[in-house]
Design a protein around this motif. Sequence first.
Motif, short mmCIF file in Angstrom:
data_model
loop_
_atom_site.label_atom_id
_atom_site.label_comp_id
_atom_site.label_asym_id
_atom_site.label_seq_id
_atom_site.Cartn_x
_atom_site.Cartn_y
_atom_site.Cartn_z
N GLU A 1 18.53 -16.85 1.52
CA GLU A 1 17.79 -16.09 2.50
C GLU A 1 16.91 -15.03 1.86
O GLU A 1 16.07 -14.43 2.51
CB GLU A 1 18.77 -15.40 3.47
N THR A 2 17.10 -14.79 0.58
CA THR A 2 16.33 -13.78 -0.13
C THR A 2 15.77 -14.35 -1.43
O THR A 2 16.21 -15.38 -1.92
CB THR A 2 17.21 -12.56 -0.47
N LEU A 3 14.79 -13.64 -1.95
CA LEU A 3 14.19 -14.02 -3.24
C LEU A 3 14.85 -13.20 -4.33
O LEU A 3 14.90 -11.96 -4.26
CB LEU A 3 12.69 -13.75 -3.20
N MET A 4 15.38 -13.86 -5.34
CA MET A 4 16.16 -13.19 -6.39
C MET A 4 15.29 -12.95 -7.63
O MET A 4 14.70 -13.88 -8.17
CB MET A 4 17.38 -14.03 -6.78
N LEU A 5 15.23 -11.69 -8.06
CA LEU A 5 14.54 -11.31 -9.28
C LEU A 5 15.49 -10.48 -10.14
O LEU A 5 16.49 -9.96 -9.64
CB LEU A 5 13.28 -10.48 -8.97
N SER A 6 15.16 -10.34 -11.42
CA SER A 6 16.02 -9.58 -12.32
C SER A 6 15.19 -8.97 -13.44
O SER A 6 14.17 -9.54 -13.85
CB SER A 6 17.12 -10.48 -12.92
N ASP B 1 15.59 -4.24 0.98
CA ASP B 1 15.98 -4.95 -0.24
C ASP B 1 17.24 -4.34 -0.84
O ASP B 1 17.61 -3.19 -0.56
CB ASP B 1 14.84 -4.92 -1.26
N ASN B 2 17.89 -5.12 -1.70
CA ASN B 2 19.11 -4.68 -2.36
C ASN B 2 18.94 -4.70 -3.87
O ASN B 2 18.30 -5.61 -4.42
CB ASN B 2 20.30 -5.57 -1.98
N THR B 3 19.54 -3.72 -4.53
CA THR B 3 19.56 -3.66 -5.99
C THR B 3 21.01 -3.58 -6.46
O THR B 3 21.77 -2.74 -5.97
CB THR B 3 18.80 -2.43 -6.51
N SER C 1 0.81 -1.22 0.00
CA SER C 1 0.00 0.00 0.00
C SER C 1 0.85 1.27 0.00
O SER C 1 0.43 2.30 -0.53
CB SER C 1 -0.95 0.00 1.20
N VAL C 2 2.04 1.22 0.60
CA VAL C 2 2.87 2.43 0.70
C VAL C 2 4.19 2.29 -0.03
O VAL C 2 4.96 3.25 -0.12
CB VAL C 2 3.14 2.77 2.19
N LEU C 3 4.49 1.11 -0.57
CA LEU C 3 5.77 0.87 -1.24
C LEU C 3 5.62 0.95 -2.75
O LEU C 3 4.58 0.56 -3.30
CB LEU C 3 6.34 -0.50 -0.85
N ASP D 1 11.47 -10.12 1.91
CA ASP D 1 10.17 -10.68 2.31
C ASP D 1 9.43 -11.19 1.08
O ASP D 1 8.95 -10.39 0.27
CB ASP D 1 9.34 -9.62 3.03
N PRO D 2 9.29 -12.51 0.91
CA PRO D 2 8.61 -13.05 -0.28
C PRO D 2 7.13 -12.69 -0.35
O PRO D 2 6.53 -12.80 -1.42
CB PRO D 2 8.82 -14.56 -0.14
#
Length: 371
Positions: free
Chosen positions: A225-230, A270-272, A192-194, A288-289
């Motif tokens: 430990e994190t979800l990876m997207l690209s 999160d990291n970019t 809602s705010v992101l 957070d998935p």
Amino acid sequence: MANASIEHPASSGNFQTKQSSEIDILRSQLINEDDQPLMSSEFFNKTQELLQVLVNDLMACDAKWTLFVATAFSYQYEHKLIPFPPKFAHEETGHDIDALVMVINDTPKLTVILDHIVEENFQELNKEVIELLYWVLITQNNPSLRLLDGQEVEAMLQSMGMKDLPLKPTFIFEIMAAQEFHSQQAFGKVNSVLPLRKGFYGHKLDTFYSIIHNGFTIAHCKGQETLMLSTDFLTTLHKSPCGTAWGYSLCGSLISCTALCEFAYDSAEDNTTPNSRDKAFDDFEIKDPKRVRMRYLLIYGSRLLQEKNHSKDAGKTEWYVRHKYTLAMTTYLLVLASIAVVNSGVSPPITSFIVQKLHGAYECLRKFLAT
């Protein structure tokens, strides 16, 4: 793009839904001379509901069933086949995967089932197969899949700032989930705010069935430990190896899947990072998935390539069969020639060379005759 809808007699414009009176007539025909039902009304109703979903989007039904089968065949089915068909789950003995696989193996092409229902050949339908298909395609219809047409594919690519994909998928499906679906509700609470962004996700074939029904969890990213997207499609595609699917699938018997996802990006967590293959793209590490949801599923099938290879092999086999007598006689003459050379008194080096060549030709012919 090979995502055009597939023509089927039952899905043409001339097809009309049976009126209630016609269905009543059909029900009356399911009674034998002793007034005993040949099939239950519940089973009949399920065939009619299956008829509707198969007619509405046969490819989407095929894709969802194929993902279910691929996960059932996975050695990690206990952790990935979620939800599991309740008929094959028992409190005392656990998951009866052997019984489930037997029913899957008895399932013909969905077009065959559709034809039997349309033509009212109910005696040709396997009750256990219909029950399982009903559970996968109707009971678990939220979320469902929907095949995209050409214009919708262009709109999807434009949302990523792309004109085309480096490798065109065989089919692209939209994930259709109701707002009250649990993963949709979880996503709505955190976005809602992101700011919302989009990225591609790749993984093994047996993972996507559970993600569609349960959303993303850390369990789907084992060892991470994190979800990876690209935003780089090729990077994601390399993470999606081909897997064995359902042999009768219209998508292909060997397929790989990637997903276009929407996620709420939290710059504090999160990291970019620039993509390692191409700095023009970005890679994302999402903590957070629950802030990620799958929007589109891209399927790459290999059936056409398999059919071409099968056609070539069939042509070779046919030639061998037609010339098998000639090949047998040639092999026999080679054997006689080898014996004659050995007993001819020719110098050993020459004899060895000739025998070696004759033996090679003999082995080649022997392998042909063995086919």
